[in-house]
Design a protein around this motif. Sequence first.
Motif, PDB file in Angstrom:
ATOM      1  N   GLU A  70       0.747  -0.980   0.050  1.00 32.20           N
ATOM      2  CA  GLU A  70      -0.042   0.120  -0.056  1.00 32.20           C
ATOM      3  C   GLU A  70       0.921   1.323   0.040  1.00 32.20           C
ATOM      4  O   GLU A  70       1.898   1.128   0.455  1.00 32.20           O
ATOM      5  CB  GLU A  70      -0.785   0.063   1.169  1.00 32.20           C
ATOM      6  CG  GLU A  70      -0.244  -0.021   2.719  1.00 32.20           C
ATOM      7  CD  GLU A  70      -1.022  -0.046   3.705  1.00 32.20           C
ATOM      8  OE1 GLU A  70      -0.672   0.424   4.675  1.00 32.20           O
ATOM      9  OE2 GLU A  70      -2.213  -0.463   3.450  1.00 32.20           O
ATOM     10  N   GLU A  71       0.360   2.409  -0.543  1.00 32.01           N
ATOM     11  CA  GLU A  71       0.758   3.722  -0.374  1.00 32.01           C
ATOM     12  C   GLU A  71      -0.337   4.602   0.077  1.00 32.01           C
ATOM     13  O   GLU A  71      -1.321   4.612  -0.632  1.00 32.01           O
ATOM     14  CB  GLU A  71       1.175   3.979  -1.893  1.00 32.01           C
ATOM     15  CG  GLU A  71       1.722   5.446  -1.866  1.00 32.01           C
ATOM     16  CD  GLU A  71       2.293   5.870  -3.231  1.00 32.01           C
ATOM     17  OE1 GLU A  71       3.397   6.187  -3.596  1.00 32.01           O
ATOM     18  OE2 GLU A  71       1.344   5.906  -4.187  1.00 32.01           O
ATOM     19  N   VAL A  72      -0.378   5.028   1.204  1.00 27.36           N
ATOM     20  CA  VAL A  72      -1.162   5.791   1.805  1.00 27.36           C
ATOM     21  C   VAL A  72      -0.814   7.435   2.024  1.00 27.36           C
ATOM     22  O   VAL A  72       0.231   7.481   2.769  1.00 27.36           O
ATOM     23  CB  VAL A  72      -1.624   5.236   3.262  1.00 27.36           C
ATOM     24  CG1 VAL A  72      -2.925   6.180   3.761  1.00 27.36           C
ATOM     25  CG2 VAL A  72      -2.323   3.767   3.057  1.00 27.36           C
ATOM     26  N   HIS A  73      -1.329   8.430   1.443  1.00 28.95           N
ATOM     27  CA  HIS A  73      -0.984   9.674   1.443  1.00 28.95           C
ATOM     28  C   HIS A  73      -2.078  10.230   2.518  1.00 28.95           C
ATOM     29  O   HIS A  73      -1.771  11.141   3.419  1.00 28.95           O
ATOM     30  CB  HIS A  73      -1.233  10.445   0.266  1.00 28.95           C
ATOM     31  CG  HIS A  73      -0.269   9.995  -0.799  1.00 28.95           C
ATOM     32  ND1 HIS A  73       1.201  10.345  -0.692  1.00 28.95           N
ATOM     33  CD2 HIS A  73      -0.588   9.242  -1.783  1.00 28.95           C
ATOM     34  CE1 HIS A  73       1.682   9.852  -1.865  1.00 28.95           C
ATOM     35  NE2 HIS A  73       0.834   9.013  -2.350  1.00 28.95           N
ATOM     36  N   HIS A  77      -6.664   9.465  -0.352  1.00 27.76           N
ATOM     37  CA  HIS A  77      -5.635   9.337  -1.312  1.00 27.76           C
ATOM     38  C   HIS A  77      -4.728   8.290  -0.899  1.00 27.76           C
ATOM     39  O   HIS A  77      -3.728   8.350   0.017  1.00 27.76           O
ATOM     40  CB  HIS A  77      -4.601  10.570  -1.220  1.00 27.76           C
ATOM     41  CG  HIS A  77      -5.575  11.913  -1.903  1.00 27.76           C
ATOM     42  ND1 HIS A  77      -6.296  12.666  -0.633  1.00 27.76           N
ATOM     43  CD2 HIS A  77      -6.047  12.396  -3.096  1.00 27.76           C
ATOM     44  CE1 HIS A  77      -6.881  13.460  -1.393  1.00 27.76           C
ATOM     45  NE2 HIS A  77      -6.883  13.482  -2.768  1.00 27.76           N
ATOM     46  N   TRP A  78      -4.869   7.242  -1.661  1.00 24.69           N
ATOM     47  CA  TRP A  78      -4.234   5.775  -1.326  1.00 24.69           C
ATOM     48  C   TRP A  78      -4.430   4.981  -2.604  1.00 24.69           C
ATOM     49  O   TRP A  78      -5.427   4.816  -3.343  1.00 24.69           O
ATOM     50  CB  TRP A  78      -4.655   5.100  -0.080  1.00 24.69           C
ATOM     51  CG  TRP A  78      -6.393   4.670   0.010  1.00 24.69           C
ATOM     52  CD1 TRP A  78      -7.181   5.750   0.609  1.00 24.69           C
ATOM     53  CD2 TRP A  78      -7.072   3.663  -0.704  1.00 24.69           C
ATOM     54  NE1 TRP A  78      -8.311   5.061   0.517  1.00 24.69           N
ATOM     55  CE2 TRP A  78      -8.241   3.878  -0.364  1.00 24.69           C
ATOM     56  CE3 TRP A  78      -6.484   2.449  -1.516  1.00 24.69           C
ATOM     57  CZ2 TRP A  78      -9.230   2.838  -0.789  1.00 24.69           C
ATOM     58  CZ3 TRP A  78      -7.354   1.827  -1.903  1.00 24.69           C
ATOM     59  CH2 TRP A  78      -8.612   1.864  -1.532  1.00 24.69           C
ATOM     60  N   ARG A  79      -3.378   4.056  -2.570  1.00 26.83           N
ATOM     61  CA  ARG A  79      -3.412   2.799  -3.519  1.00 26.83           C
ATOM     62  C   ARG A  79      -3.080   1.519  -2.837  1.00 26.83           C
ATOM     63  O   ARG A  79      -2.272   1.620  -1.940  1.00 26.83           O
ATOM     64  CB  ARG A  79      -2.387   2.802  -4.707  1.00 26.83           C
ATOM     65  CG  ARG A  79      -2.607   4.420  -5.403  1.00 26.83           C
ATOM     66  CD  ARG A  79      -1.590   4.410  -6.805  1.00 26.83           C
ATOM     67  NE  ARG A  79      -0.199   4.635  -6.119  1.00 26.83           N
ATOM     68  CZ  ARG A  79       0.808   4.421  -7.047  1.00 26.83           C
ATOM     69  NH1 ARG A  79       0.685   4.440  -8.361  1.00 26.83           N
ATOM     70  NH2 ARG A  79       2.125   4.886  -6.364  1.00 26.83           N
ATOM     71  N   SER A  80      -3.530   0.383  -3.059  1.00 31.05           N
ATOM     72  CA  SER A  80      -3.246  -0.740  -2.646  1.00 31.05           C
ATOM     73  C   SER A  80      -3.266  -2.087  -3.497  1.00 31.05           C
ATOM     74  O   SER A  80      -4.216  -1.866  -4.479  1.00 31.05           O
ATOM     75  CB  SER A  80      -4.316  -1.194  -1.536  1.00 31.05           C
ATOM     76  OG  SER A  80      -4.172  -2.418  -0.990  1.00 31.05           O
ATOM     77  N   THR A 142      -7.441   2.010  -6.134  1.00 33.09           N
ATOM     78  CA  THR A 142      -6.910   3.462  -5.836  1.00 33.09           C
ATOM     79  C   THR A 142      -8.085   4.320  -5.658  1.00 33.09           C
ATOM     80  O   THR A 142      -9.303   4.215  -6.130  1.00 33.09           O
ATOM     81  CB  THR A 142      -6.090   3.866  -7.098  1.00 33.09           C
ATOM     82  OG1 THR A 142      -5.286   5.239  -6.656  1.00 33.09           O
ATOM     83  CG2 THR A 142      -6.909   3.911  -8.307  1.00 33.09           C
TER      84      THR A 142
END
Length: 149
Positions: A70-73, A77-80, A142
């Motif tokens: 994951e990338e969590v801002h 606003h995130w992507r997994s 996303t």
Amino acid sequence: MLDIDEMSSTEIQELLKQVGHGHLGCIFKGYPYVVPMHYYLEGSDIYLFTTEGMKTQAMDANPEVCLQIEEVHDPEHWRSVVVTGRVERITTQPDFERAMHFVKEQNPTLSPAINRTWVDSWGRAEVIAIFRIHSSEMSGRTTTGVSSK
């Protein structure tokens, strides 16, 4: 309501290349077991570099795994990405050396730990293990913080 979109295969590969760590899910003695894990991407192959312990016992007993990245801002606003598949322990010396060379190229900070074997406070030797994930499915979600409602 937040809109959550499917990621394309290109977007999934980009996130896998960018992040380099996630959470590995496996089964240990009949129960779910999830641990943080660095991974190394080479083409479509995902390698796990670790030391012997509960996760390697679990993967040896049941090679079905799930890797979540994951990338969590922020909450909007995130992507997994979720990768499911089977792991294979790298056992032949040529394959192990090739994978080890690749891992060291991607993460040179591992070199000092790789080059020595030590014993922890319980008397267990730290023995390196490398696994390759043969993915059966990759999916990604996303959001950009935009709502259609």
